[in-house]
Design a protein around this motif. Structure first.
Motif, PDB file in Angstrom:
ATOM      1  N   ASN A 229     -46.614   0.492   1.965  1.00 12.19           N
ATOM      2  CA  ASN A 229     -46.414   0.485   3.366  1.00 12.19           C
ATOM      3  C   ASN A 229     -45.553  -0.875   3.738  1.00 12.19           C
ATOM      4  O   ASN A 229     -46.068  -1.571   4.674  1.00 12.19           O
ATOM      5  N   GLU A 230     -44.516  -1.214   2.788  1.00 11.52           N
ATOM      6  CA  GLU A 230     -43.841  -2.512   3.049  1.00 11.52           C
ATOM      7  C   GLU A 230     -43.480  -2.871   4.417  1.00 11.52           C
ATOM      8  O   GLU A 230     -43.135  -3.882   4.897  1.00 11.52           O
ATOM      9  N   LYS A 231     -42.952  -1.592   5.020  1.00  7.80           N
ATOM     10  CA  LYS A 231     -42.268  -1.571   6.301  1.00  7.80           C
ATOM     11  C   LYS A 231     -43.307  -2.115   7.287  1.00  7.80           C
ATOM     12  O   LYS A 231     -42.448  -2.432   8.512  1.00  7.80           O
ATOM     13  N   ALA A 232     -44.662  -2.410   6.978  1.00  2.00           N
ATOM     14  CA  ALA A 232     -45.330  -2.920   8.037  1.00  2.00           C
ATOM     15  C   ALA A 232     -45.074  -4.209   8.500  1.00  2.00           C
ATOM     16  O   ALA A 232     -45.485  -5.046   9.194  1.00  2.00           O
ATOM     17  N   LEU A 233     -44.383  -5.027   7.378  1.00  2.00           N
ATOM     18  CA  LEU A 233     -44.103  -6.439   7.577  1.00  2.00           C
ATOM     19  C   LEU A 233     -42.961  -6.550   8.632  1.00  2.00           C
ATOM     20  O   LEU A 233     -41.771  -6.136   8.340  1.00  2.00           O
ATOM     21  N   LYS A 234     -43.231  -7.271   9.594  1.00  2.00           N
ATOM     22  CA  LYS A 234     -42.543  -7.512  11.058  1.00  2.00           C
ATOM     23  C   LYS A 234     -41.904  -9.061  10.890  1.00  2.00           C
ATOM     24  O   LYS A 234     -42.076  -9.671   9.955  1.00  2.00           O
ATOM     25  N   GLN A 235     -40.695  -8.890  11.298  1.00  2.00           N
ATOM     26  CA  GLN A 235     -40.071 -10.435  11.733  1.00  2.00           C
ATOM     27  C   GLN A 235     -40.993 -11.206  12.529  1.00  2.00           C
ATOM     28  O   GLN A 235     -41.461 -10.738  13.697  1.00  2.00           O
ATOM     29  N   HIS A 236     -41.022 -12.498  12.258  1.00  2.28           N
ATOM     30  CA  HIS A 236     -41.801 -13.418  13.007  1.00  2.28           C
ATOM     31  C   HIS A 236     -41.039 -14.574  13.429  1.00  2.28           C
ATOM     32  O   HIS A 236     -40.382 -15.110  12.314  1.00  2.28           O
ATOM     33  N   PRO A 237     -40.996 -15.329  14.746  1.00  2.00           N
ATOM     34  CA  PRO A 237     -40.170 -16.439  14.893  1.00  2.00           C
ATOM     35  C   PRO A 237     -40.470 -17.500  13.718  1.00  2.00           C
ATOM     36  O   PRO A 237     -41.641 -17.820  13.411  1.00  2.00           O
ATOM     37  N   GLY A 238     -39.412 -18.054  13.261  1.00  2.00           N
ATOM     38  CA  GLY A 238     -39.527 -19.222  12.155  1.00  2.00           C
ATOM     39  C   GLY A 238     -40.016 -18.997  10.803  1.00  2.00           C
ATOM     40  O   GLY A 238     -40.140 -19.770  10.193  1.00  2.00           O
ATOM     41  N   VAL A 239     -40.108 -17.666  10.611  1.00  3.68           N
ATOM     42  CA  VAL A 239     -40.595 -17.388   9.055  1.00  3.68           C
ATOM     43  C   VAL A 239     -39.391 -16.621   8.657  1.00  3.68           C
ATOM     44  O   VAL A 239     -38.776 -15.532   9.173  1.00  3.68           O
ATOM     45  N   VAL A 240     -39.085 -16.888   7.488  1.00  2.00           N
ATOM     46  CA  VAL A 240     -38.032 -16.382   6.586  1.00  2.00           C
ATOM     47  C   VAL A 240     -38.706 -15.582   5.307  1.00  2.00           C
ATOM     48  O   VAL A 240     -38.943 -16.221   4.485  1.00  2.00           O
ATOM     49  N   ALA A 241     -38.703 -14.327   5.378  1.00  6.55           N
ATOM     50  CA  ALA A 241     -39.634 -13.435   4.357  1.00  6.55           C
ATOM     51  C   ALA A 241     -38.510 -13.179   3.298  1.00  6.55           C
ATOM     52  O   ALA A 241     -37.396 -12.789   3.456  1.00  6.55           O
ATOM     53  N   ILE A 242     -38.941 -13.287   2.025  1.00  7.48           N
ATOM     54  CA  ILE A 242     -38.043 -13.100   1.168  1.00  7.48           C
ATOM     55  C   ILE A 242     -39.056 -12.176  -0.171  1.00  7.48           C
ATOM     56  O   ILE A 242     -39.834 -12.763  -0.499  1.00  7.48           O
TER      57      ILE A 242
END
Length: 305
Positions: A229-242
């Motif tokens: 369920n990878e899509k549950a990772l949301k965007q959060h201010p100041g964090v660059v997910a890679i």
């Protein structure tokens, strides 16, 4: 990281001074003080600015002190930093190269340890030494966590003194995050998009609280079953997910894994790619920077183990 770490699991952690520690509690865990290296530029990334992309191209080395099987950052750090600098320039393609030292600070182990969590932690003194080298060379430091049976967010929070720094990010190896009755190395570990989201939310809170520049959050993945369920990772201010695609093998096998895993990225997650000096070379020539950067989407973080 699979083949290299299997050697470590068979022999135990080769860094004998890494302390097993105790399970984190709700209260801060007292630890011996380690001197913090001279701070980076106030509120800035090592080479300026507060945003990672699209200005920078990240290129890194992985490692653990005294464990050459886990990557090149085992010793001779200044020489390795110079070599990494030259390598990073070959990946620039119009961007500013920003080298990354990815230090394994929590390493999964085949034995339970004092608290039964099947992981060892690197001492603060050794982390401080790597941060010192990173700052001398104006590089990012990534703290890589392989939690074993421990809860990943507890292990992340235990590194807060370092994560409050503007030039320190986080990497998570979920293939080594196993269940309460499992042993690392005997089964693949696992995480979920919701768990990744919890980590990203925590890091975002640090960025806001301490006025930090964007913080890199890398999660490694070598097969589809590692992250659900990878899509549950949301965007959060100041964090660059890679998302670092970690498949081992020939060029064709690695490209096949890339095509399989990159489309499942959640919105806003950037693409990363991992090369293995030893394991990949057993299947043919190591991919060149030109071959790596020809991948679609183009990797914005390339890391070598």
């Amino acid at each position: 990281m699979l083949a290299g770490l299997m050697l470590l699991l068979a022999a135990g952690c080769s860094d004998g001074k890494a302390d097993a520690g105790s399970t984190p509690s709700l209260k801060p865990v007292p630890r011996p003080a380690a001197s913090m290296p001279a701070p980076a530029a106030d509120g800035q990334l090592p080479r300026g600015g507060r945003q990672l992309f699209p200005k920078y191209q990240l290129v890194g080395y992985v490692g653990l002190p005294g464990s050459p099987a886990l990557g090149p950052l085992d010793k001779d750090l200044d020489a390795k930093a110079d070599k990494l600098e030259a390598l990073a320039k070959s990946y620039a393609l119009g961007r500013t190269p920003l080298p990354v030292l990815e230090l394994i600070v929590v390493v999964a182990n085949g034995s339970p340890g004092k608290d039964g969590k099947y992981r060892n932690r690197l001492s603060d003194e050794k982390i401080a030494n790597y941060l010192k080298v990173a700052r001398e060379h104006k590089m990012l430091l990534l703290l890589d966590i392989q939690p074993g049976r421990a809860k990943i967010l507890d292990e992340v929070k235990r590194q807060e003194r370092w994560l409050k720094e503007p030039d320190v990010g986080l990497a998570f190896d979920p293939e080594w995050a196993v269940g309460p009755s499992q042993v690392p190395g005997r089964v693949f570990g696992h995480t979920s998009g919701a768990e990744l989201d919890g980590i990203a939310k925590y890091l975002s809170g640090l960025v806001e609280q301490f006025g930090l520049p964007e913080k890199a959050f890398v999660f490694h993945q070598l097969s589809a079953r590692i992250v659900s369920n990878e899509k549950a990772l949301k965007q959060h201010p100041g964090v660059v997910a890679i998302k670092s695609v970690d498949g081992i093998g020939s060029r064709s096998a690695k490209e096949s894994t890339w095509r399989k895993l990159t489309p499942t990225r959640a919105t806003g997650v950037h693409a990363g790619f991992k090369l293995f000096y030893q394991e990949d070379a057993r299947h043919g020539p190591l991919m060149t920077p030109a071959q790596v950067m020809a991948l679609k989407p183009r990797p914005e973080f390339v890391v070598y183990e």
